[in-house]
Design an enzyme around this catalytic site. Structure first.
Site, PDB file in Angstrom:
ATOM      1  N   GLY A  46       0.965  -1.270  -0.081  1.00 14.07           N
ATOM      2  CA  GLY A  46      -0.052  -0.124   0.102  1.00 14.07           C
ATOM      3  C   GLY A  46       0.803   1.254   0.009  1.00 14.07           C
ATOM      4  N   GLN A  51       2.738   9.974   1.340  1.00  9.91           N
ATOM      5  CA  GLN A  51       4.262   9.361   1.459  1.00  9.91           C
ATOM      6  C   GLN A  51       5.001   9.802   0.177  1.00  9.91           C
ATOM      7  OE1 GLN A  51       2.546   5.207   2.169  1.00  9.91           O
ATOM      8  NE2 GLN A  51       4.467   5.200   2.916  1.00  9.91           N
ATOM      9  N   CYS A  92       5.991  -0.176   7.015  1.00 17.43           N
ATOM     10  CA  CYS A  92       5.448   0.891   6.055  1.00 17.43           C
ATOM     11  C   CYS A  92       6.790   1.254   5.096  1.00 17.43           C
ATOM     12  CB  CYS A  92       5.335   2.157   6.997  1.00 17.43           C
ATOM     13  SG  CYS A  92       5.060   3.740   6.125  1.00 17.43           S
ATOM     14  N   LEU A  93       6.389   1.594   4.011  1.00 19.65           N
ATOM     15  CA  LEU A  93       7.566   2.198   2.941  1.00 19.65           C
ATOM     16  C   LEU A  93       8.306   3.377   3.642  1.00 19.65           C
ATOM     17  CD1 LEU A  93       5.830   1.386  -0.418  1.00 19.65           C
ATOM     18  CD2 LEU A  93       7.522  -0.403   0.855  1.00 19.65           C
ATOM     19  N   HIS A 134      -4.403   1.652   7.844  1.00 19.17           N
ATOM     20  CA  HIS A 134      -3.073   2.041   7.829  1.00 19.17           C
ATOM     21  C   HIS A 134      -2.790   3.381   6.795  1.00 19.17           C
ATOM     22  CE1 HIS A 134       1.853   1.484   7.770  1.00 19.17           C
ATOM     23  NE2 HIS A 134       1.519   2.321   6.780  1.00 19.17           N
ATOM     24  N   GLU A 135      -3.343   3.193   5.472  1.00 24.08           N
ATOM     25  CA  GLU A 135      -2.896   4.083   4.445  1.00 24.08           C
ATOM     26  C   GLU A 135      -3.985   5.200   4.673  1.00 24.08           C
ATOM     27  OE1 GLU A 135      -0.625   3.794   2.976  1.00 24.08           O
ATOM     28  OE2 GLU A 135      -0.337   1.599   3.044  1.00 24.08           O
ATOM     29  N   HIS A 138      -2.196   7.768   7.131  1.00 24.17           N
ATOM     30  CA  HIS A 138      -0.971   8.560   6.226  1.00 24.17           C
ATOM     31  C   HIS A 138      -1.943   9.902   6.053  1.00 24.17           C
ATOM     32  CE1 HIS A 138       2.540   6.268   6.230  1.00 24.17           C
ATOM     33  NE2 HIS A 138       2.026   5.221   5.766  1.00 24.17           N
TER      34      HIS A 138
END
Ligand code: NI
Length: 175
Positions: A46, A51, A92-93, A134-135, A138
């Site tokens: 995701g 981000q 997380c990226l 989670h997204e 963000h």
């Protein structure tokens, strides 16, 4: 299509609150395509626009094993969350190499728009439910490490800053 640069925690831009998308145009389609390409390349399941330093409510998700089930959520909203909760080891990226348990509702129902401005609803459990939440965090300027204890968070912050300095040094050496 092009790869976008993913902001690394603790970059303060990760804490900006994303605005709603109001125009469903080719620019939005391009953004979603670039985000998907960036997510697959990373690789991750995701990615939120926040981000990649675009502070608009757009997320891309693909939790399939075959990497063939791309979902784009524009202006997502949670309509319902279950009382039942689960703890999932999240990563997380923007916080590479760090995984830790976060407790969230186990199931959610979400409403969003696709890139053409068509509304849809999805009911999710398991990894997809975790990923949607989670997204969406963000987009509110929240990173999963914000759920951890201050002690853990500070350790992660220190480790990320150290890695960042090493990356910068390597870059300098290479140029
Ligand atoms: Ni993330």
């Amino acid at each position: 299509m092009s790869l976008l640069t993913i902001l690394r925690y603790p970059d303060p831009r990760l804490h900006k609150v994303a605005k709603k998308v109001s125009v469903f145009d080719t620019r939005l389609k391009r953004l979603a395509e670039d985000m998907a390409e960036t997510m697959y390349d990373a690789p991750g399941v995701g990615l939120a626009a926040s981000q990649v330093d675009v502070h608009e409510q757009v997320i891309v998700i693909d939790t399939s094993d075959t990497r063939s089930d791309l979902r784009v959520f524009v202006n997502p909203e949670l309509l319902w969350t279950s009382d039942e909760r689960i703890i999932y080891d999240e990563g997380c990226l923007s916080v590479p190499g760090i995984y830790d348990g976060v407790e969230r509702p186990a199931r959610v129902r979400a409403r969003a728009f696709d890139v053409d401005g068509k509304m849809f609803e999805v009911e999710a459990d398991g990894l997809l439910a975790v990923c949607i939440q989670h997204e969406m965090d963000h987009l509110k300027g929240k990173v999963f490490v914000d759920y951890l204890s201050p002690l853990k968070r500070n350790r992660i912050k220190a480790r990320m800053l150290k890695e960042e300095r090493e990356l910068q040094r390597e870059k300098k050496r290479a140029s």
